[in-house]
Write an enzyme that holds these catalytic residues in place. Structure first.
Site, PDB file in Angstrom:
ATOM      1  N   TYR A 119       0.847  -1.190   0.000  1.00  0.00           N
ATOM      2  CA  TYR A 119       0.000   0.000   0.000  1.00  0.00           C
ATOM      3  C   TYR A 119       0.881   1.238   0.000  1.00  0.00           C
ATOM      4  CZ  TYR A 119      -5.024  -0.249  -0.004  1.00  0.00           C
ATOM      5  OH  TYR A 119      -6.314  -0.330  -0.420  1.00  0.00           O
TER       6      TYR A 119
ATOM      7  N   GLU B 292      -0.509   4.828  -0.364  1.00  0.00           N
ATOM      8  CA  GLU B 292      -1.292   6.055  -0.526  1.00  0.00           C
ATOM      9  C   GLU B 292      -0.423   7.275  -0.229  1.00  0.00           C
ATOM     10  OE1 GLU B 292      -5.069   7.163   1.689  1.00  0.00           O
ATOM     11  OE2 GLU B 292      -5.522   5.218   0.775  1.00  0.00           O
TER      12      GLU B 292
ATOM     13  N   ASP C 218      -6.745  14.709 -23.897  1.00  0.00           N
ATOM     14  CA  ASP C 218      -6.656  13.281 -23.586  1.00  0.00           C
ATOM     15  C   ASP C 218      -5.945  12.620 -24.768  1.00  0.00           C
ATOM     16  OD1 ASP C 218      -7.067  10.588 -23.283  1.00  0.00           O
ATOM     17  OD2 ASP C 218      -9.203  10.733 -22.832  1.00  0.00           O
TER      18      ASP C 218
ATOM     19  N   THR D 169      -3.445   7.112 -21.456  1.00  0.00           N
ATOM     20  CA  THR D 169      -3.244   5.748 -20.989  1.00  0.00           C
ATOM     21  C   THR D 169      -1.790   5.410 -21.295  1.00  0.00           C
ATOM     22  OG1 THR D 169      -3.926   4.904 -23.149  1.00  0.00           O
ATOM     23  CG2 THR D 169      -5.606   4.948 -21.435  1.00  0.00           C
TER      24      THR D 169
ATOM     25  N   LYS E  66      -1.681   1.907 -24.832  1.00  0.00           N
ATOM     26  CA  LYS E  66      -2.078   1.860 -26.251  1.00  0.00           C
ATOM     27  C   LYS E  66      -0.818   2.066 -27.100  1.00  0.00           C
ATOM     28  CE  LYS E  66      -6.465   3.994 -24.891  1.00  0.00           C
ATOM     29  NZ  LYS E  66      -7.622   3.120 -24.817  1.00  0.00           N
TER      30      LYS E  66
ATOM     31  N   ARG F 175      -1.080  -1.672 -18.661  1.00  0.00           N
ATOM     32  CA  ARG F 175      -2.391  -1.022 -18.594  1.00  0.00           C
ATOM     33  C   ARG F 175      -2.345   0.000 -17.473  1.00  0.00           C
ATOM     34  NH1 ARG F 175      -6.279  -3.430 -21.684  1.00  0.00           N
ATOM     35  NH2 ARG F 175      -7.589  -1.745 -20.974  1.00  0.00           N
TER      36      ARG F 175
HETATM   37  N1  PLP Z   1      -9.462   8.169 -23.134  1.00  0.00           N
HETATM   38  C1  PLP Z   1      -9.464   7.771 -24.409  1.00  0.00           C
HETATM   39  C2  PLP Z   1      -9.304   8.798 -25.498  1.00  0.00           C
HETATM   40  C3  PLP Z   1      -9.629   6.418 -24.725  1.00  0.00           C
HETATM   41  O1  PLP Z   1      -9.662   6.026 -26.006  1.00  0.00           O
HETATM   42  C4  PLP Z   1      -9.779   5.489 -23.664  1.00  0.00           C
HETATM   43  C5  PLP Z   1      -9.952   4.047 -23.901  1.00  0.00           C
HETATM   44  O2  PLP Z   1     -10.407   3.549 -24.839  1.00  0.00           O
HETATM   45  C6  PLP Z   1      -9.779   5.964 -22.355  1.00  0.00           C
HETATM   46  C7  PLP Z   1      -9.626   7.303 -22.124  1.00  0.00           C
HETATM   47  C8  PLP Z   1     -10.015   5.040 -21.201  1.00  0.00           C
HETATM   48  O3  PLP Z   1      -8.923   4.255 -20.930  1.00  0.00           O
HETATM   49  P1  PLP Z   1      -9.043   3.035 -19.912  1.00  0.00           P
HETATM   50  O4  PLP Z   1      -9.718   1.934 -20.620  1.00  0.00           O
HETATM   51  O5  PLP Z   1      -7.619   2.730 -19.551  1.00  0.00           O
HETATM   52  O6  PLP Z   1      -9.804   3.529 -18.723  1.00  0.00           O
END
Ligand code: PLP
Length: 478
Positions: A64, A66, A241, A270, A273, A279
């Site tokens: 843990y 935190e 994002d 993320t 990808k 992950r």
């Molecule tokens: N943001 C975008 C642009 C995504 O394409 C995705 C996943 O497909 C996410 C966020 C969410 O990612 P996660 O599945 O790791 O929560």
């Protein structure tokens, strides 16, 4: 490092697991076989390196931690501090970011951290300020009421789902759609491209607190400098994002106006990808937001996952190597070869091509829904996913599109010639698939027919295409 080391590591791990629950060991082995044999074109998936995978499977998962580096709510976090600090340092260096927070467990979590950080930073509310300085117990009923009213009435402007935006950008199936009053910008119906003048107009009318850039299914570059100017013109915080294209930013394929990091106040991603890590999620931000971002856990996140942060540190170190830039460029070369191959054979592509790692086929040109096309391709050993196209008449479940992407096949070493062959396989399946009918004779959006022998033949051709490029070549589980 010897190739033998990887085989020994995974074989030994499976032996240890098999002694406790053989079915889990078998499933892990079967997953490797399945992944080795399928032509994986899911734009959001990849193959992490053995080092990244192995960094996750150990006793760090027991800890843990935190809090943040050097300031934990649990004792004995010195080794977690080491890997979290390393992951953050690699992330800052790789992306040229002022601050990196590597605790989010996923992309959705990273976005939640970012939303909360912006709300906490921007919303002028005495009740919120009290909550922020940890005087939560002093909040009165009236304070809570005000807090909910203030936070629940903020505005977000993001890309619409059918134009390629993501659920977390203010859409109802995600909490962001309940937290924010959301409006979205789409794409030009004629070109499929973002129309920045329309975004500016929507921003002027709506005056969002947050302008979100980034996407899951838009096959083109985005000009983040222009989006930042739009955000500034209405006093919005600009968030990007980059979950899908972080690998292209890391590999310096997207630079200047197309690199979100210098332009956005806050960037989420993320790590699994195109970035090819474990992950997980991550937030990069400018110094003003760092303090709020670091409150991610426990504000919106569960305890950090030290084993995943260790794997993030490994994957980010890999992404800083010069060969990652070559990988990122090959992802785009492959996507363009795939798009060209499909176009030459008569496929209809959203925006007519791609600048990034993904291609969106409008399968209505083949008389199919996305669901029919996805299943027919799957029967033929080609793994894709259905996706809406702009103004999709078939909605988000059946859809009219198939999204395909090249990060995974590029990791395996396939090149542009194989992309052309892949285009041929996809086009053959889609031209040979016919939409089915319901029992009452009406057209079905799910049923289809595809000759089983043809599907088998395509599957074998897909396997042949993959054969010279074995997945995890050094890993032999036999
Ligand atoms: N943001 C975008 C642009 C995504 O394409 C995705 C996943 O497909 C996410 C966020 C969410 O990612 P996660 O599945 O790791 O929560």
């Amino acid at each position: 490092m010897s190739r033998n080391a990887e085989s020994t590591a995974f074989r030994s791990a499976l032996e240890v697991i098999r002694a406790v629950e053989p079915r889990v060991a078998d499933a892990i082995g079967a997953e490797l076989t399945d992944q080795r044999e399928s032509l994986k074109l899911i734009a959001s998936e990849n193959y992490a390196s053995p080092a990244t995978l192995l960094a996750m499977g150990n006793w760090f998962s027991d800890k843990y931690a935190e809090g943040t580096v050097g300031r934990r709510f649990y004792a004995g976090c010195q080794n977690v501090d080491t890997v979290e600090a390393l992951a953050a340092e690699h992330a800052r260096e790789l992306f040229g970011a002022a601050h990196a927070y590597v605790q989010p467990h996923s992309g959705i979590d990273a976005n939640l951290v970012a939303f909360w950080a912006v709300l906490a930073d921007r919303v002028e509310s005495p009740a919120l300020k009290k909550a922020q300085v940890r005087q939560v117990n002093d909040l009165t009923e009236a304070d809570w009421f005000e807090l909910r009213r203030e936070l629940g009435n903020q505005r977000m402007l993001g890309m619409s789902l059918d134009a390629g935006g993501h659920l977390t950008h203010g859409f109802r199936p995600n909490i962001s759609g309940k937290m924010f009053d959301q409006r979205s910008y789409g794409t030009d119906p004629a070109t499929g491209l973002i129309d920045y003048d329309r975004v500016a107009e929507a921003a002027r009318e709506f005056k969002p607190l947050i302008l979100v850039g980034g996407y899951s299914a838009y096959p083109r570059k985005v000009n983040f400098r222009i989006l930042r100017e739009i955000a500034d013109s209405v006093g919005a915080t600009f968030m990007v994002d980059m979950a899908h294209f972080a690998g292209l930013v890391a590999g310096k394929v997207f630079t200047g106006d197309f690199d979100p990091v210098p332009h956005a106040h806050i960037v989420t991603t993320t790590t699994h990808k195109s970035l090819r890590g474990p992950r997980g999620g991550m937030v990069l931000c400018q110094p003003e937001l760092a303090d709020q971002v670091d409150r991610g856990c426990p504000m919106v996140l569960g305890g950090p996952l030290p084993h995943v942060m260790a794997a993030k540190a490994v994957a980010l170190a890999e992404a800083r190597r010069p060969d990652f830039a070559d990988y990122a460029q090959r992802i785009v070369d492959n996507a363009q070869a795939l798009a060209d191959g499909l176009l030459r054979r008569g496929a209809k592509l959203v925006t007519g091509g791609t600048d990034n790692h993904l291609v969106l086929i409008d399968v209505s040109g083949y008389g199919l829904t996305g669901r029919q096309a996805e299943q027919a391709l799957l029967d033929s050993g080609i793994v894709t996913n259905r996706n809406s196209v702009p103004q999709d008449p078939n909605g988000a479940w059946y859809t009219s599109g198939i999204r395909i992407g090249t990060p995974a096949l590029t990791t395996r070493g396939l090149g542009t010639a194989e992309m052309d062959q892949t285009a041929e396989l996809i086009h053959t399946v889609l031209t040979q698939t016919t939409a089915g009918a319901n029992a009452d004779g009406t057209p079905s959006k799910a049923k289809y027919t595809l000759d089983a022998d043809l599907a088998d033949k395509i599957s074998r051709q897909a396997t042949d295409l993959l054969a010279p490029h074995p997945l995890y070549p050094a890993v032999d589980l036999t």
